[in-house]
Design a protein around this motif. Sequence first.
Motif, mmCIF file in Angstrom:
data_model
loop_
_atom_site.group_PDB
_atom_site.id
_atom_site.type_symbol
_atom_site.label_atom_id
_atom_site.label_comp_id
_atom_site.label_asym_id
_atom_site.label_seq_id
_atom_site.Cartn_x
_atom_site.Cartn_y
_atom_site.Cartn_z
ATOM 1 N N ASP A 100 46.660 15.846 3.664
ATOM 2 C CA ASP A 100 45.495 15.613 3.259
ATOM 3 C C ASP A 100 45.306 16.159 1.645
ATOM 4 O OD1 ASP A 100 45.413 18.201 3.420
ATOM 5 O OD2 ASP A 100 43.327 18.111 4.570
ATOM 6 N N ARG A 140 42.594 16.324 -3.348
ATOM 7 C CA ARG A 140 42.555 15.798 -1.747
ATOM 8 C C ARG A 140 42.763 14.360 -1.698
ATOM 9 N NH1 ARG A 140 39.178 18.422 1.548
ATOM 10 N NH2 ARG A 140 40.280 17.147 3.031
ATOM 11 N N SER A 200 43.739 10.884 1.043
ATOM 12 C CA SER A 200 43.910 10.402 2.445
ATOM 13 C C SER A 200 45.140 10.520 2.800
ATOM 14 C CB SER A 200 43.450 8.811 2.373
ATOM 15 O OG SER A 200 44.374 7.935 1.755
ATOM 16 N N ALA A 201 45.473 10.302 4.383
ATOM 17 C CA ALA A 201 46.860 10.423 4.863
ATOM 18 C C ALA A 201 47.767 9.121 4.519
ATOM 19 C CB ALA A 201 46.549 10.188 6.428
ATOM 20 N N LYS A 223 34.814 13.882 2.187
ATOM 21 C CA LYS A 223 35.538 13.952 3.169
ATOM 22 C C LYS A 223 35.381 12.825 4.142
ATOM 23 C CE LYS A 223 35.895 19.088 3.163
ATOM 24 N NZ LYS A 223 35.508 20.498 3.849
ATOM 25 N N SER A 267 41.695 6.836 5.313
ATOM 26 C CA SER A 267 42.925 7.057 6.013
ATOM 27 C C SER A 267 43.403 6.278 7.202
ATOM 28 C CB SER A 267 42.893 8.611 6.253
ATOM 29 O OG SER A 267 42.964 9.586 5.515
#
Length: 202
Positions: free
Chosen positions: A15, A29, A31-32, A84, A91
Amino acid sequence: MIAYVNGTIDDISEDNVVLDVGGIGYNVRVSASTAEKLPGIGKSAKLYTYTSVREDAIQLFGFLTRNDLDIFKKCITVSGIGPKGALAILSVLDADSLRFAIMSGDAKAISKAPGVGAKTAERLILELRGKIRMEDTRIGEEIGHGGTDGSMADNVQKREAVEALVALGYGRAEAIKAVNAVKGIENMDSGAALKAALKKMF
């Protein structure tokens, strides 16, 4: 604030990515799915960014395309979804899939994101459905502008299949998603293209 960061990848986790820009390491930061698409450590990368400023933290959230950043910004306007939460949604769904889910009212797909319940997913659909345009999606651009590969045959087959599904009572978002999932549609006649697209509806 910061529109994008362009530098060398120093570190990548599920992440977060550290980009070295002129000797300064930026924690961004991600996303996967974005982390999976990034090149390896030591390679160059450009991330379009959103700066989140809170009393206790300043964070950068990064995206590979402006399209991803745009849908992220829309998500965080929804009550109960912060940066978040929006990143968690992206993600499990890419930008186009999220737009399709919103337009077709697929709360179940959205609620697969960690920390996003059914009520939050339904609220996101309710608040964003009127702000999402099919033209903003990749397949929407293909159908509207002749295809990303310039193939007019591909464009015509997709358009005809979409219109046929809509005529049968299916939603346009669902129809376009189904047609986009059909491989080799440019080599099919209208009847075969429709049958193949119908199979993708179930």
